[in-house]
Scaffold this motif. Structure first.
Motif, short mmCIF file in Angstrom:
data_model
loop_
_atom_site.label_atom_id
_atom_site.label_comp_id
_atom_site.label_asym_id
_atom_site.label_seq_id
_atom_site.Cartn_x
_atom_site.Cartn_y
_atom_site.Cartn_z
N PRO A 182 0.90 -1.20 -0.03
CA PRO A 182 -0.13 0.05 0.07
C PRO A 182 0.97 1.34 -0.16
O PRO A 182 1.74 1.31 0.81
N THR A 183 0.37 2.31 -1.00
CA THR A 183 1.37 3.27 -1.03
C THR A 183 0.58 4.63 -0.46
O THR A 183 -0.50 4.65 -0.64
N PHE A 184 1.21 5.43 0.31
CA PHE A 184 0.76 6.71 0.84
C PHE A 184 1.67 7.92 0.78
O PHE A 184 2.74 7.87 0.47
N ALA A 193 7.93 19.36 2.83
CA ALA A 193 7.54 18.80 1.49
C ALA A 193 6.95 17.56 1.96
O ALA A 193 7.21 16.66 2.68
N PRO A 194 5.88 17.03 0.96
CA PRO A 194 5.09 15.67 1.31
C PRO A 194 6.14 14.64 1.05
O PRO A 194 7.11 14.67 0.30
N VAL A 195 5.95 13.47 1.54
CA VAL A 195 6.81 12.28 1.41
C VAL A 195 5.86 11.27 1.05
O VAL A 195 4.85 10.75 1.45
N LEU A 196 6.28 10.49 0.06
CA LEU A 196 5.74 9.56 -0.86
C LEU A 196 6.41 8.04 -0.10
O LEU A 196 7.59 7.96 -0.29
N GLY A 197 5.65 7.06 0.11
CA GLY A 197 6.26 5.81 0.74
C GLY A 197 5.31 4.79 0.32
O GLY A 197 4.30 4.75 0.39
N ALA A 198 5.91 3.54 0.38
CA ALA A 198 5.21 2.31 0.41
C ALA A 198 5.45 1.42 1.55
O ALA A 198 6.44 1.45 2.03
N ARG A 213 0.86 -4.70 8.82
CA ARG A 213 2.10 -4.18 9.33
C ARG A 213 2.04 -2.88 10.13
O ARG A 213 1.14 -1.92 9.84
N ASP A 214 2.72 -2.68 11.23
CA ASP A 214 2.96 -1.23 11.81
C ASP A 214 3.98 -0.69 11.31
O ASP A 214 5.12 -1.08 10.86
N TRP A 215 3.83 0.79 11.20
CA TRP A 215 4.84 1.59 10.62
C TRP A 215 4.73 3.03 11.53
O TRP A 215 3.81 3.31 12.04
N GLN A 216 5.67 3.90 11.17
CA GLN A 216 5.54 5.41 11.52
C GLN A 216 5.43 6.41 10.76
O GLN A 216 6.08 6.34 9.66
N LEU A 217 4.72 7.33 10.83
CA LEU A 217 4.33 8.48 10.05
C LEU A 217 5.81 9.17 9.86
O LEU A 217 6.45 9.24 10.96
N PRO A 218 6.39 9.67 8.71
CA PRO A 218 7.57 10.16 8.55
C PRO A 218 7.75 11.41 9.48
O PRO A 218 6.94 12.23 9.46
N GLY A 219 8.85 11.71 10.19
CA GLY A 219 9.23 12.82 11.08
C GLY A 219 8.37 12.97 12.26
O GLY A 219 8.31 14.00 13.07
N THR A 220 7.59 11.95 12.48
CA THR A 220 6.85 11.80 13.80
C THR A 220 7.03 10.60 14.38
O THR A 220 7.63 9.56 14.03
N ASN A 221 6.56 10.65 15.83
CA ASN A 221 6.32 9.27 16.39
C ASN A 221 4.93 8.53 16.42
O ASN A 221 4.46 7.66 17.37
N LEU A 270 -5.14 14.38 10.29
CA LEU A 270 -4.67 14.38 11.57
C LEU A 270 -4.09 15.62 12.02
O LEU A 270 -3.90 16.63 11.07
N PRO A 271 -3.97 16.09 13.38
CA PRO A 271 -3.24 17.40 13.86
C PRO A 271 -1.85 17.66 13.26
O PRO A 271 -1.60 18.79 12.90
N ALA A 272 -1.30 16.33 12.95
CA ALA A 272 0.14 16.41 12.50
C ALA A 272 0.21 16.77 11.02
O ALA A 272 1.21 17.00 10.18
N GLY A 273 -0.88 16.30 10.43
CA GLY A 273 -0.82 16.53 8.82
C GLY A 273 -1.85 15.63 8.35
O GLY A 273 -2.97 15.10 8.88
#
Length: 323
Positions: A182-184, A193-198, A213-221, A270-273
């Protein structure tokens, strides 16, 4: 004194010790009790020293040219094997369809003298095809890749499990590991700048019922749990089929207490983006291998075998075979 030292180094007792040390090194490295590189490189280097000393001190080698070439070739083989263990690299990496290799491996092991040149390697995964026979028997992988050659010209190639892409001496083979991604796109509220990731979900079909799967939003916790859900049969165990994306699917996303089911182009604020689901891709796992000694080993092996054949031909051709 130097000559006596060479004679000691040429001793068959040292040869026996080296062979025992080599066997012990193999057992220790396979058992995980010792680093495999030094466990093999040190005995091989000692064996090369033993052979060099024997060639220098034994007159028989100077009288028989074929025997001399054979032992020189054997010395070169041993030194090449030792050098290969000290400079090799073996690793793996996963690349999503449409993404480019960035020089970073997911996991790897390498010799202590390996100078990485992966920063010079660039190629894109343009997708793959894998056919399956009834009973889930996997046929060969056909993976299309794109890269720029040394002349700056874009090239396209098909690689597989046995047919590698070779760039800067590194050999990239496809592996049985592949799956859905899944790509976000993440748009930070900070204005960055926006971040594209799979998100590479567990390998399919071996983890057919664990596509999450668990993962983390770029630049956040902020932790994100993502699951792919579809109802259709992708790989049929009863008949021939082919790995492909599902025709219909949905992605379930959980962030804290928030749970959403997303289709392509849908978003979560979300509040962060803002997190936008772009769509579903595939990912391919690659096995990466580097050993500069491979072609030299082949050439020296051919020379060594030829010299040994020459030696025995001269030896047995000296008198009739029927005598």
């Amino acid at each position: 004194m130097m000559w006596k030292s060479l004679e000691r180094l040429a001793s068959l007792k040292l040869t026996l010790f080296v062979l025992i040390a080599f066997g012990a090194g193999i057992l220790l490295s396979y058992g995980g009790w010792m680093d495999g590189t030094w466990a093999l490189a040190v005995p091989l280097t000692l064996f090369a020293v033993n052979l060099i000393a024997a060639v220098v001190t034994k007159p028989v080698f100077r009288r028989q040219r074929a025997l001399l070439i054979f032992h020189l070739g054997l010395i070169a083989l041993v030194l090449l094997l030792a050098a290969g263990r000290l400079t090799y690299l073996k690793g793996s990496v996963e690349i999503a369809e449409g993404a480019e290799f960035d020089g970073q491996l997911t996991a790897f092991e390498a010799g202590p003298w390996h100078w990485s040149g992966l920063d010079r390697v660039h190629f894109s995964n343009d997708g793959f095809r894998i056919a399956y026979a009834a009973g889930m028997q996997r046929d060969k992988t056909r993976n299309m890749v794109r890269y720029v050659d040394a002349d700056g010209v874009e090239q396209h190639a098909e690689i597989g499990d046995q047919k590698p892409l070779v760039l800067a001496g590194y050999r990239f083979y496809t592996s049985p590991n592949k799956g859905f991604a899944p790509t976000f796109v993440w748009y930070p509220a900070s204005g960055n700048a926006p971040v594209l990731g799979a998100v590479h979900l567990p390998s399919y079909p071996i983890h057919e019922y664990r596509q999450a799967r668990d993962w983390q939003l770029p630049g956040t916790n902020i932790n994100v749990w993502t699951m792919l859900q579809f109802d259709e049969v992708i790989l049929d165990r009863e008949k021939a089929s082919e790995f492909r994306l599902p025709n219909k699917h949905k992605v379930i996303v959980r962030i804290g207490d928030l749970r959403r089911e997303l289709q392509p182009a849908e978003a979560i604020d979300l509040p962060a983006g803002r997190l936008v689901y772009e769509g579903l891709r595939t990912w391919m796992g690659y096995s990466v291998f580097y050993d500069w000694t491979i072609h030299w080993l082949l050439a020296v092996s051919a020379l060594t075998v030829g010299a040994l054949g020459w030696h025995f031909w001269r030896k047995f051709a000296a008198k009739p075979w029927n005598s």
